[in-house]
Design a protein around this motif. Structure first.
Motif, mmCIF file in Angstrom:
data_model
loop_
_atom_site.group_PDB
_atom_site.id
_atom_site.type_symbol
_atom_site.label_atom_id
_atom_site.label_comp_id
_atom_site.label_asym_id
_atom_site.label_seq_id
_atom_site.Cartn_x
_atom_site.Cartn_y
_atom_site.Cartn_z
ATOM 1 N N VAL A 170 -43.703 -47.926 -24.522
ATOM 2 C CA VAL A 170 -43.949 -48.914 -25.567
ATOM 3 C C VAL A 170 -42.673 -49.707 -25.824
ATOM 4 C CG1 VAL A 170 -44.637 -49.261 -27.960
ATOM 5 C CG2 VAL A 170 -45.701 -47.439 -26.601
ATOM 6 N N LEU A 171 -42.791 -51.022 -25.763
ATOM 7 C CA LEU A 171 -41.625 -51.884 -25.951
ATOM 8 C C LEU A 171 -41.761 -52.642 -27.268
ATOM 9 C CD1 LEU A 171 -41.704 -53.367 -22.339
ATOM 10 C CD2 LEU A 171 -40.265 -51.501 -23.136
ATOM 11 N N SER A 172 -40.627 -52.992 -27.860
ATOM 12 C CA SER A 172 -40.696 -53.783 -29.096
ATOM 13 C C SER A 172 -40.983 -55.239 -28.707
ATOM 14 C CB SER A 172 -39.354 -53.704 -29.842
ATOM 15 O OG SER A 172 -38.448 -54.576 -29.194
ATOM 16 N N ASN A 216 -46.630 -58.171 -33.245
ATOM 17 C CA ASN A 216 -45.683 -57.907 -34.339
ATOM 18 C C ASN A 216 -45.400 -56.419 -34.444
ATOM 19 O OD1 ASN A 216 -48.204 -57.228 -35.055
ATOM 20 N ND2 ASN A 216 -47.964 -57.747 -37.214
ATOM 21 N N THR A 217 -45.990 -55.650 -33.503
ATOM 22 C CA THR A 217 -45.702 -54.210 -33.618
ATOM 23 C C THR A 217 -45.226 -53.611 -32.298
ATOM 24 O OG1 THR A 217 -48.065 -54.034 -33.305
ATOM 25 C CG2 THR A 217 -47.265 -53.619 -35.522
ATOM 26 N N GLY A 218 -45.600 -54.211 -31.175
ATOM 27 C CA GLY A 218 -45.110 -53.628 -29.917
ATOM 28 C C GLY A 218 -46.176 -53.671 -28.841
ATOM 29 N N ALA A 229 -50.650 -55.190 -19.678
ATOM 30 C CA ALA A 229 -49.940 -55.216 -20.963
ATOM 31 C C ALA A 229 -50.964 -55.004 -22.075
ATOM 32 C CB ALA A 229 -49.243 -56.561 -21.143
ATOM 33 N N ASP A 230 -50.784 -53.912 -22.822
ATOM 34 C CA ASP A 230 -51.651 -53.677 -23.988
ATOM 35 C C ASP A 230 -50.836 -54.035 -25.210
ATOM 36 O OD1 ASP A 230 -52.662 -50.997 -22.034
ATOM 37 O OD2 ASP A 230 -53.993 -52.639 -22.637
ATOM 38 N N VAL A 231 -51.166 -55.178 -25.831
ATOM 39 C CA VAL A 231 -50.333 -55.777 -26.876
ATOM 40 C C VAL A 231 -50.926 -55.479 -28.246
ATOM 41 C CG1 VAL A 231 -49.417 -57.956 -27.745
ATOM 42 C CG2 VAL A 231 -49.757 -57.636 -25.281
ATOM 43 N N GLN A 232 -50.130 -54.787 -29.048
ATOM 44 C CA GLN A 232 -50.639 -54.451 -30.381
ATOM 45 C C GLN A 232 -50.149 -55.479 -31.387
ATOM 46 O OE1 GLN A 232 -49.026 -50.914 -32.095
ATOM 47 N NE2 GLN A 232 -50.937 -50.447 -33.188
ATOM 48 N N GLN A 233 -51.068 -56.041 -32.151
ATOM 49 C CA GLN A 233 -50.613 -56.889 -33.246
ATOM 50 C C GLN A 233 -51.747 -57.010 -34.253
ATOM 51 O OE1 GLN A 233 -52.012 -60.130 -33.930
ATOM 52 N NE2 GLN A 233 -52.022 -61.233 -31.990
ATOM 53 N N ASN A 234 -51.409 -57.027 -35.524
ATOM 54 C CA ASN A 234 -52.502 -57.133 -36.489
ATOM 55 C C ASN A 234 -52.443 -58.461 -37.213
ATOM 56 O OD1 ASN A 234 -50.214 -56.534 -37.931
ATOM 57 N ND2 ASN A 234 -50.741 -54.354 -37.971
ATOM 58 N N ASN A 292 -57.526 -54.345 -32.793
ATOM 59 C CA ASN A 292 -56.318 -55.168 -33.026
ATOM 60 C C ASN A 292 -55.293 -55.012 -31.909
ATOM 61 O OD1 ASN A 292 -54.266 -53.194 -33.660
ATOM 62 N ND2 ASN A 292 -54.930 -53.134 -35.777
ATOM 63 N N TYR A 293 -55.836 -54.852 -30.687
ATOM 64 C CA TYR A 293 -54.996 -54.943 -29.485
ATOM 65 C C TYR A 293 -55.477 -56.131 -28.665
ATOM 66 C CZ TYR A 293 -52.204 -50.664 -29.321
ATOM 67 O OH TYR A 293 -51.260 -49.710 -29.552
ATOM 68 N N PHE A 294 -54.596 -56.680 -27.831
ATOM 69 C CA PHE A 294 -54.999 -57.661 -26.818
ATOM 70 C C PHE A 294 -54.452 -57.144 -25.491
ATOM 71 C CE2 PHE A 294 -56.624 -61.000 -29.481
ATOM 72 C CZ PHE A 294 -56.043 -60.724 -30.715
ATOM 73 N N SER A 295 -55.283 -57.150 -24.469
ATOM 74 C CA SER A 295 -54.828 -56.621 -23.183
ATOM 75 C C SER A 295 -54.839 -57.705 -22.117
ATOM 76 C CB SER A 295 -55.736 -55.467 -22.750
ATOM 77 O OG SER A 295 -55.560 -54.375 -23.651
ATOM 78 N N TYR A 296 -53.824 -57.673 -21.260
ATOM 79 C CA TYR A 296 -53.699 -58.673 -20.206
ATOM 80 C C TYR A 296 -53.287 -58.010 -18.905
ATOM 81 C CZ TYR A 296 -53.310 -61.735 -24.234
ATOM 82 O OH TYR A 296 -53.556 -62.375 -25.403
ATOM 83 N N ALA A 297 -53.718 -58.624 -17.812
ATOM 84 C CA ALA A 297 -53.093 -58.337 -16.515
ATOM 85 C C ALA A 297 -52.053 -59.430 -16.309
ATOM 86 C CB ALA A 297 -54.139 -58.388 -15.402
#
Ligand code: 2OZ
Length: 400
Positions: free
Chosen positions: A367-369, A351-353, A388-393, A319-324
């Motif tokens: 970690v940023l909001s 929705n989590t950071g 950017a490692d984007v956490q969201q569920n 439940n992460y999405f990663s981008y350059a």
């Protein structure tokens, strides 16, 4: 092309942009197109740490040939410049643990006027297999763009029939585009492991800019054709030569990585300055280029000289999405530009950071909001590239 090869964009060294068609070994023995040059570059790819960073192909380009075929109709190298022949050169490259590439042209002549393959497709494919070639670049001078779909397909058939796995690099689309034809990318992706879409790169920032603009402006047509086994090819890396500044060199490396481009260096590894060598060997950027998902990135923002490019890469956790994310400053008005953007403004939901790291500088933003803006300063004709490692569920992320 599904031949088991090029599962990530090929990496290596290609003579053309830096050494061109210099055949004057009498007056310029250290820089002419000769077995000595390729042996030297092979040794340096190993000894200077390029192989350890992933560079593996040593590729000959135009002008390796004799102007005549041999008595039995075979292609042959210029005997003075390659006295031990191409099988010997390929054996040397293999003995150092690297792979060997060669060049030909689907036409009567190569662009520089040496024998082309027309009339000898099967024999030439078998000759390359006998020389233990691992990579073939097929150029498109002196032939009719309308014949290229069939011609490139036929040569690929003969390469395959040799039974020797060879990466197949096609110049097909660029010649059809020049002729005003719309390349048939569904055929090209089936027949080639990589293909040139646009102009030859030259040793200048203007050339790199024109290529970056081409891939950004035409991304809706070309980006989706990239995937493991078949790649768009924006041409060679010119980092370490005469035309790019340090900042501009970082731009080329970053954007080629976003584009999932082949990384084929064309520079003199004997004289390259340490800070340019460091760009070519930057493991974090190379990891983006070589990401296993093989999704080509896109330009998602372009305004007043500021561009943002983004490429989805393999997520670090569930439940992460990663981008350059690459922030490019095309302006030349002296001072670095501040760019501040929030994830959702780039269509990246969280929705989590999220966690941000700079891939060139050793800066970890922590970690940023989700609504905290990412703030970077981008130098004129420079770039900042972040992971950017984007956490969201929410389990949905429509990147494109
Ligand atoms: O001769 C080979 C050289 C390199 O292989 C490039 O990568 C190829 O795209 C083709 N090529 C050159 S210079 N092509 C060419 C470039 C400009 C021109 F007016 C006529 C031919």
């Amino acid at each position: 092309l599904e031949n088991g090869l090029a599962r990530t964009p090929p990496m290596g060294w290609l003579a053309w942009e830096r050494f061109r068609c210099n055949t004057d070994c009498k007056n310029d023995p250290d820089n002419c197109i000769s077995e000595k040059l390729f042996r030297t570059m092979t040794d340096l790819v190993i000894s200077e740490g390029y192989a350890a960073a992933g560079y593996e192909y040593i590729n000959v380009d135009d002008c390796w040939l004799d102007f005549a075929r041999s008595f039995d109709g075979r292609l042959q190298p210029d005997a003075k410049r390659f006295p031990r022949g191409m099988a010997d050169l390929s054996a040397y490259v293999h003995s150092r643990g690297l792979k060997f590439g060669i060049y030909e042209d689907y036409g009567n002549f190569t662009c520089a006027g040496y024998p082309g393959i027309l009339g000898s497709l099967e024999l030439d494919a078998f000759t390359f297999a006998e020389w233990n070639v691992d990579f073939v670049k097929l150029d498109g001078c002196y032939s009719l763009p309308k014949d290229m779909d069939a011609g490139y397909s036929e040569f690929g058939y003969h390469l395959n029939k040799t039974g020797r796995p060879m990466v197949y690099s096609c110049s097909w689309p660029v010649y059809q585009t020049y002729a005003g034809l719309q390349p048939n990318y569904s055929a090209i992706t089936q027949r080639c492991n990589l293909w040139r879409n646009f102009d030859d790169i030259q040793d200048s920032w203007a050339s790199v800019e024109s290529i970056i603009d081409y891939y950004g402006d035409n991304q809706d047509i070309i980006a989706a054709n990239a995937a493991p086994g078949h790649w768009n090819d924006p041409d060679m890396l010119i980092i370490g030569n005469y035309g790019l500044s340090y900042e501009q060199s970082k731009v080329q490396m970053a954007i080629w990585a976003i584009l999932a481009a082949p990384l084929l260096m064309s520079t003199d590894l004997r004289t390259i300055r340490p800070e340019y060598k460091a760009i070519l060997q930057n493991k974090k950027i190379i990891a983006i280029d070589q990401d296993k998902l093989g999704i080509q990135g896109r330009r998602i923002y372009k305004h007043k000289g500021i561009e943002i490019w983004a490429r989805p890469v393999t997520p670090i956790y569930e439940n992460y999405f990663s981008y350059a994310l690459a922030f490019v400053n095309r302006r030349t008005d002296g001072t670095p530009s501040d760019v501040a953007v929030a994830l959702h403004e780039m269509g990246l939901l969280s929705n989590t950071g999220y966690r941000i790291q700079d891939l060139y500088e050793d800066v970890d933003y922590g970690v940023l909001s989700p609504h905290t803006k990412i703030k970077v300063k981008v130098n004129p004709t420079g770039v900042v590239i972040l992971k950017a490692d984007v956490q969201q569920n929410l389990n949905k992320q429509n990147f494109y």
